[in-house]
Design a protein around this motif. Structure first.
Motif, PDB file in Angstrom:
ATOM      1  N   SER A  56       0.840  -1.197   0.000  1.00  0.00           N
ATOM      2  CA  SER A  56       0.000   0.000   0.000  1.00  0.00           C
ATOM      3  C   SER A  56       0.874   1.247   0.000  1.00  0.00           C
ATOM      4  O   SER A  56       2.024   1.219   0.402  1.00  0.00           O
ATOM      5  N   PHE A  57       0.265   2.309  -0.439  1.00  0.00           N
ATOM      6  CA  PHE A  57       0.923   3.602  -0.376  1.00  0.00           C
ATOM      7  C   PHE A  57       0.568   4.233   0.972  1.00  0.00           C
ATOM      8  O   PHE A  57      -0.187   3.668   1.753  1.00  0.00           O
ATOM      9  N   LEU A  58       1.094   5.407   1.244  1.00  0.00           N
ATOM     10  CA  LEU A  58       0.908   6.011   2.567  1.00  0.00           C
ATOM     11  C   LEU A  58      -0.530   6.361   2.903  1.00  0.00           C
ATOM     12  O   LEU A  58      -0.941   6.278   4.054  1.00  0.00           O
ATOM     13  N   ALA A  59      -1.290   6.764   1.910  1.00  0.00           N
ATOM     14  CA  ALA A  59      -2.662   7.209   2.175  1.00  0.00           C
ATOM     15  C   ALA A  59      -3.685   6.261   1.553  1.00  0.00           C
ATOM     16  O   ALA A  59      -4.801   6.663   1.274  1.00  0.00           O
ATOM     17  N   GLY A  60      -3.292   5.023   1.324  1.00  0.00           N
ATOM     18  CA  GLY A  60      -4.235   4.057   0.770  1.00  0.00           C
ATOM     19  C   GLY A  60      -3.651   3.283  -0.396  1.00  0.00           C
ATOM     20  O   GLY A  60      -2.439   3.153  -0.531  1.00  0.00           O
ATOM     21  N   LYS A  61      -4.524   2.791  -1.253  1.00  0.00           N
ATOM     22  CA  LYS A  61      -4.105   1.937  -2.370  1.00  0.00           C
ATOM     23  C   LYS A  61      -3.594   2.718  -3.567  1.00  0.00           C
ATOM     24  O   LYS A  61      -3.059   2.140  -4.499  1.00  0.00           O
ATOM     25  N   SER A  62      -3.750   4.036  -3.545  1.00  0.00           N
ATOM     26  CA  SER A  62      -3.320   4.859  -4.672  1.00  0.00           C
ATOM     27  C   SER A  62      -2.141   5.740  -4.291  1.00  0.00           C
ATOM     28  O   SER A  62      -2.048   6.225  -3.163  1.00  0.00           O
ATOM     29  N   PHE A  63      -1.269   5.969  -5.249  1.00  0.00           N
ATOM     30  CA  PHE A  63      -0.157   6.899  -5.098  1.00  0.00           C
ATOM     31  C   PHE A  63      -0.741   8.291  -4.895  1.00  0.00           C
ATOM     32  O   PHE A  63      -1.639   8.706  -5.622  1.00  0.00           O
ATOM     33  N   SER A  64      -0.263   9.018  -3.872  1.00  0.00           N
ATOM     34  CA  SER A  64      -0.837  10.322  -3.552  1.00  0.00           C
ATOM     35  C   SER A  64       0.263  11.355  -3.288  1.00  0.00           C
ATOM     36  O   SER A  64       1.452  11.035  -3.302  1.00  0.00           O
ATOM     37  N   LEU A  65      -0.173  12.558  -2.999  1.00  0.00           N
ATOM     38  CA  LEU A  65       0.756  13.630  -2.676  1.00  0.00           C
ATOM     39  C   LEU A  65       1.606  13.274  -1.452  1.00  0.00           C
ATOM     40  O   LEU A  65       2.771  13.665  -1.366  1.00  0.00           O
ATOM     41  N   ALA A  66       1.053  12.509  -0.539  1.00  0.00           N
ATOM     42  CA  ALA A  66       1.834  12.072   0.628  1.00  0.00           C
ATOM     43  C   ALA A  66       3.066  11.290   0.182  1.00  0.00           C
ATOM     44  O   ALA A  66       4.169  11.498   0.688  1.00  0.00           O
ATOM     45  N   ASP A  67       2.908  10.415  -0.797  1.00  0.00           N
ATOM     46  CA  ASP A  67       4.040   9.640  -1.314  1.00  0.00           C
ATOM     47  C   ASP A  67       5.036  10.536  -2.050  1.00  0.00           C
ATOM     48  O   ASP A  67       6.244  10.324  -1.964  1.00  0.00           O
ATOM     49  N   VAL A  68       4.522  11.529  -2.751  1.00  0.00           N
ATOM     50  CA  VAL A  68       5.388  12.474  -3.461  1.00  0.00           C
ATOM     51  C   VAL A  68       6.285  13.214  -2.468  1.00  0.00           C
ATOM     52  O   VAL A  68       7.457  13.470  -2.743  1.00  0.00           O
ATOM     53  N   ILE A  69       5.757  13.518  -1.300  1.00  0.00           N
ATOM     54  CA  ILE A  69       6.506  14.248  -0.278  1.00  0.00           C
ATOM     55  C   ILE A  69       7.421  13.315   0.520  1.00  0.00           C
ATOM     56  O   ILE A  69       8.571  13.650   0.793  1.00  0.00           O
ATOM     57  N   VAL A  70       6.941  12.136   0.880  1.00  0.00           N
ATOM     58  CA  VAL A  70       7.678  11.251   1.776  1.00  0.00           C
ATOM     59  C   VAL A  70       8.766  10.461   1.058  1.00  0.00           C
ATOM     60  O   VAL A  70       9.866  10.298   1.600  1.00  0.00           O
ATOM     61  N   PHE A  71       8.513   9.986  -0.146  1.00  0.00           N
ATOM     62  CA  PHE A  71       9.505   9.127  -0.794  1.00  0.00           C
ATOM     63  C   PHE A  71      10.882   9.775  -0.916  1.00  0.00           C
ATOM     64  O   PHE A  71      11.891   9.123  -0.631  1.00  0.00           O
ATOM     65  N   PRO A  72      10.999  11.040  -1.323  1.00  0.00           N
ATOM     66  CA  PRO A  72      12.343  11.622  -1.401  1.00  0.00           C
ATOM     67  C   PRO A  72      13.080  11.631  -0.057  1.00  0.00           C
ATOM     68  O   PRO A  72      14.304  11.504  -0.015  1.00  0.00           O
TER      69      PRO A  72
END
Length: 128
Positions: A60-76
């Motif tokens: 899963s991604f951070l905010a559910g099953k979809s890639f979101s802005l949270a992942d854009v911020i956290v992954f780097p």
């Protein structure tokens, strides 16, 4: 999503405290208590992220099953930690998350060129 975005800033600050203190302060001038305090704070933060990723579940991604802005911020921030030697074996959920995202076309396209030229990075965080 917003909560994870804001929490990423705390993780980045704690990473920076450890990395830049080690990088910028000559070894002879370092205070062991400051080094230890920074490392303990970062370790605590990393354990919280492990728990968070355990709650969202594998794949899963951070905010559910979809890639979101949270992942854009956290992954780097996670990629930055990995670049400085964070052991993904010690933090398996972070490792799974990193593996899930690192091969996305958008991430590959935005990977820093100097990271591609020199993929080794540093070992500042290897003992965390």
């Amino acid at each position: 999503m917003y909560q994870r975005m804001f929490e990423a800033q705390t993780l980045l600050q704690k990473l920076s405290d450890v990395i830049y203190y080690t990088w910028r302060v000559p070894e002879a001038e370092r205070h062991d208590s400051a080094v230890q305090r920074n490392k303990e704070a970062l370790t605590t933060e990393l354990k919280l992220w492990e728990q968070c990723l355990q709650q969202v579940g594998e794949g899963s991604f951070l905010a559910g099953k979809s890639f979101s802005l949270a992942d854009v911020i956290v992954f780097p921030v996670i990629a930055y930690a990995v670049r400085f030697g964070l052991s993904l074996e010690r933090y398996p959920r972070l490792g799974q998350y990193y593996s899930l995202l690192k091969d996305r076309p958008s991430i590959k396209a935005s990977w820093p060129p100097h990271w591609l030229e020199n993929p080794q990075g540093m070992d500042t965080l290897k003992d965390l």
